[in-house]
Design a protein around this motif. Structure first.
Motif, PDB file in Angstrom:
ATOM      1  N   GLU A   1       8.774  -5.239   1.012  1.00  0.00           N
ATOM      2  CA  GLU A   1       7.627  -5.046   1.453  1.00  0.00           C
ATOM      3  C   GLU A   1       7.534  -4.408   2.907  1.00  0.00           C
ATOM      4  N   GLN A   2       7.080  -3.217   3.130  1.00  0.00           N
ATOM      5  CA  GLN A   2       6.864  -2.933   4.524  1.00  0.00           C
ATOM      6  C   GLN A   2       8.115  -2.253   5.027  1.00  0.00           C
ATOM      7  N   LEU A   3       8.914  -1.654   3.982  1.00  0.00           N
ATOM      8  CA  LEU A   3      10.188  -1.031   4.259  1.00  0.00           C
ATOM      9  C   LEU A   3       9.989  -0.043   5.116  1.00  0.00           C
ATOM     10  N   ALA A   4      10.856  -0.019   6.441  1.00  0.00           N
ATOM     11  CA  ALA A   4      11.101   1.033   7.153  1.00  0.00           C
ATOM     12  C   ALA A   4      12.223   1.507   7.721  1.00  0.00           C
ATOM     13  N   HIS A   5      12.564   2.453   8.351  1.00  0.00           N
ATOM     14  CA  HIS A   5      14.033   3.107   8.837  1.00  0.00           C
ATOM     15  C   HIS A   5      14.144   2.297  10.333  1.00  0.00           C
TER      16      HIS A   5
END
Length: 602
Positions: free
Chosen positions: A400-404
């Motif tokens: 959920e709400q994966l970002a770099h």
């Protein structure tokens, strides 16, 4: 309520700066006191000797020297404290820089880069603007190497859970002082890369007194006889015995000058490292931990006859005494009267027999603590990052709400994403610059963080243990006469070999077979997906080839299409960087070429 790292680091930096100024003033005053005591002692001694009171003159010298030494040690402690406050101030400024993405001046871990590694080059684990720069807080070679190893090799579920527990304890607000003191301590010293490992290996292979057993009794006998002969000479006895013994020691020193120099040259380089390790281990030994991993590691430090810090302190002391030979005049007298180098070589070899194995184990413990501390500092600095859950479902990746984590913007774009099951392939299509390659890297780098025991850049993440494998930045190699296409084929061959071993492999492939014509690329990519579908593997493939999307029907339930899209408004191309279900419906290559001045007929 979550803490605000930026406010805390700014406040701590300001406090340490103020304390440093106060400490500097106190150290300066004590330094002047040291000068006063020296002058006063010398003046008092001169006065008493001039007036014929030799006893009081001698007493003035002894008293003045004793006070001078006490004040000098006091000044040394104050100077260390001042320097420590300066380093704590610097450390908090670095944390602020990390929050802003200013990591270019931090250690990149370039020495750990390996183009043949399954994923580190493609996922920016090491090198400029890398995950290592963001994560690492250690300055010691052993701490860096340990953390690099954790990023290069996934841990078992048991190890991950233990590290997570340890990190959680050290990342608590009440632990920030202890944590930053551990990280600041080694900054007092110079740390040469792998010097201690080279020295220990060299020391294990060199046994001076085993080869020259007759010297062992001489280091105890000759200095005593020489001193007695010199004293007797002063009292009127013949000087021949003293001269003869001095000549014998000089000849021995000359005969073994190469060996003596070798012991000194190999040991002096680790002196500051040993001082650093001693202080760090003392800091760890004196603390009470709750996490089982930390307690187990700490227990290893007490496994020997003495504490690990004491054993390392003995080594530092031996090297310190050995270094007295740096003064040519002092070295001459020490080695012609006391067999100085021979004594400390003997002490060094005795230390090796008693403590070497214990110390090697304790340094591994210290490296683990430093790695945990780096991850804990990262977790403290990013309280919104999630602690990943290790899944038992094969190849599960549910985020959920994966970002770099290496994209530093005020509003970082995040995506929800989920997949699981063996033989599952996600095909990601998208227009140029829309974010499909970055998304593959986002998935991969968060997996690396999860398997190292670190928090991930997401609100939630469940991930199954897998071997990550990437093929993204394949380039030609003129030295090996290898084209970029052939380099990619070699990379894919390694992937196929890995999937034959029975280990779960999660692949991330970017624009596969891009070095050949569209027909061969399409046929080859489809064949590879079918082959991987029958292996113990799953993964993601980004592509411009929309025809690959047809495989969702051919391998229903095992191949899924996702995409990133863009919109064109006048002369602007707009990206939302949001992952969508289905094949990409918009492409922008023609518009991009037009914007670059290439005339495209519509």
């Amino acid at each position: 309520m979550q803490h605000n790292p930026s406010e805390i680091y700014s406040s701590r930096a300001s406090i340490f700066k103020q304390q440093q100024t106060i400490a500097a003033g106190k150290a300066s005053r004590v330094s002047w006191l040291r000068v006063f005591l020296f002058v006063a002692g010398a003046a008092a001694a001169y006065h008493f000797f001039s007036s014929g009171n030799n006893l009081l003159g001698a007493l003035a010298i002894v008293t003045g020297y004793s006070l001078f030494v006490v004040v000098m040690r006091w000044h040394t402690r104050l100077e260390y404290k001042r320097q420590h406050l300066r380093l704590l101030h610097q450390l908090n400024l670095e944390e602020l820089d990390r929050l802003k993405g200013n990591i270019s001046k931090l250690d990149s871990g370039q020495q750990f880069s390996d183009d043949h590694h399954p994923y580190t080059s493609d996922l920016d684990i090491f090198g400029p603007n890398s995950l290592f720069q963001l994560l690492n807080r250690s300055v010691t070679s052993i701490g860096k190497a340990k953390l690099a190893g954790w990023l290069q090799h996934r841990a078992t579920k048991h190890e991950v859970l233990h590290r997570q527990e340890a990190v959680a304890e050290l990342a608590q607000p009440e632990s920030i002082d202890w944590l930053q003191n551990l990280l600041a301590t080694p900054r007092h010293y110079k740390h040469a890369e792998t010097t201690n490992e080279d020295f220990f290996g060299w020391l294990q292979q060199n046994h001076f007194y085993s080869r020259h057993t007759y010297l062992r009794p001489l280091i105890f006998i000759l200095p005593v006889l020489t001193l007695v002969a010199i004293v007797a000479w002063f009292y009127g006895f013949s000087g021949y015995p003293a001269v003869g013994l001095l000549v014998v020691q000089s000849l021995l020193a000359y005969r073994f000058r190469v060996e003596r120099d070798a012991f000194y040259d190999n040991s002096i380089g680790i002196y500051e490292s040993m001082q650093s390790y001693t202080r760090q281990l003392q800091h760890i030994e004196q603390h009470q931990f709750q996490a089982s991993y930390l307690k187990e590691q700490q227990h290893k430090l007490h496994a020997g006859n003495v504490k690990a810090s004491a054993a390392l302190g003995k080594l530092a002391l031996i090297i310190d005494f050995f270094s007295y030979r740096l003064s040519t005049l002092m070295a001459f007298f020490l080695n012609t009267i006391l067999m100085w180098d021979f004594i400390w070589i003997y002490r060094l070899e005795s230390w090796r027999e008693k403590y070497l194995e214990q110390v090697k184990g304790s340094l591994d413990v210290l490296a683990s603590f430093e790695s945990i501390a780096s991850i804990a500092a990262h977790q403290y600095a990013n309280p919104t990052h999630a602690i990943p859950e290790i899944s038992e479902t094969p190849f599960e990746f549910t985020a959920e709400q994966l970002a770099h984590p290496l994209i530093f913007v005020s509003e970082r774009i995040a995506n929800d994403f989920s997949m699981q099951g063996v033989g599952h392939t996600i095909i990601v299509t998208g227009s140029n610059m829309s974010g499909k390659t970055t998304f593959l890297r986002t998935v991969g780098i968060n997996m690396v963080l999860a398997f190292a025991g670190a928090p991930v850049c997401a609100h939630k993440l469940r991930v199954a243990p897998v071997q990550v494998y990437t093929a993204m930045r394949t380039v030609d190699n003129l030295a090996e006469s290898t084209s970029s296409f052939y380099a990619e084929l070699k990379r894919l061959r390694i992937l196929l070999n890995m999937t034959e071993q029975g280990e779960p492999v999660f692949y991330l492939l970017d624009e596969i077979l891009k070095g050949t014509n569209s027909r061969d690329r399409h046929l080859g990519a489809m064949a590879l997906i079918r082959q991987l579908h029958n292996r113990y593997s799953s993964g993601m493939i980004s592509t411009h080839d929309l025809e690959l999307g047809a495989m969702e029907e051919e391998l229903a339930g095992s191949v899924e299409n996702y995409s990133f899209n863009s919109t064109i408004e006048g002369d602007k191309i707009l990206f939302d960087y949001k992952l969508q279900r289905g094949i990409c419906g918009s492409f922008n290559a023609s518009k991009l070429m037009q914007l670059m001045g290439i005339a495209i007929e519509e």
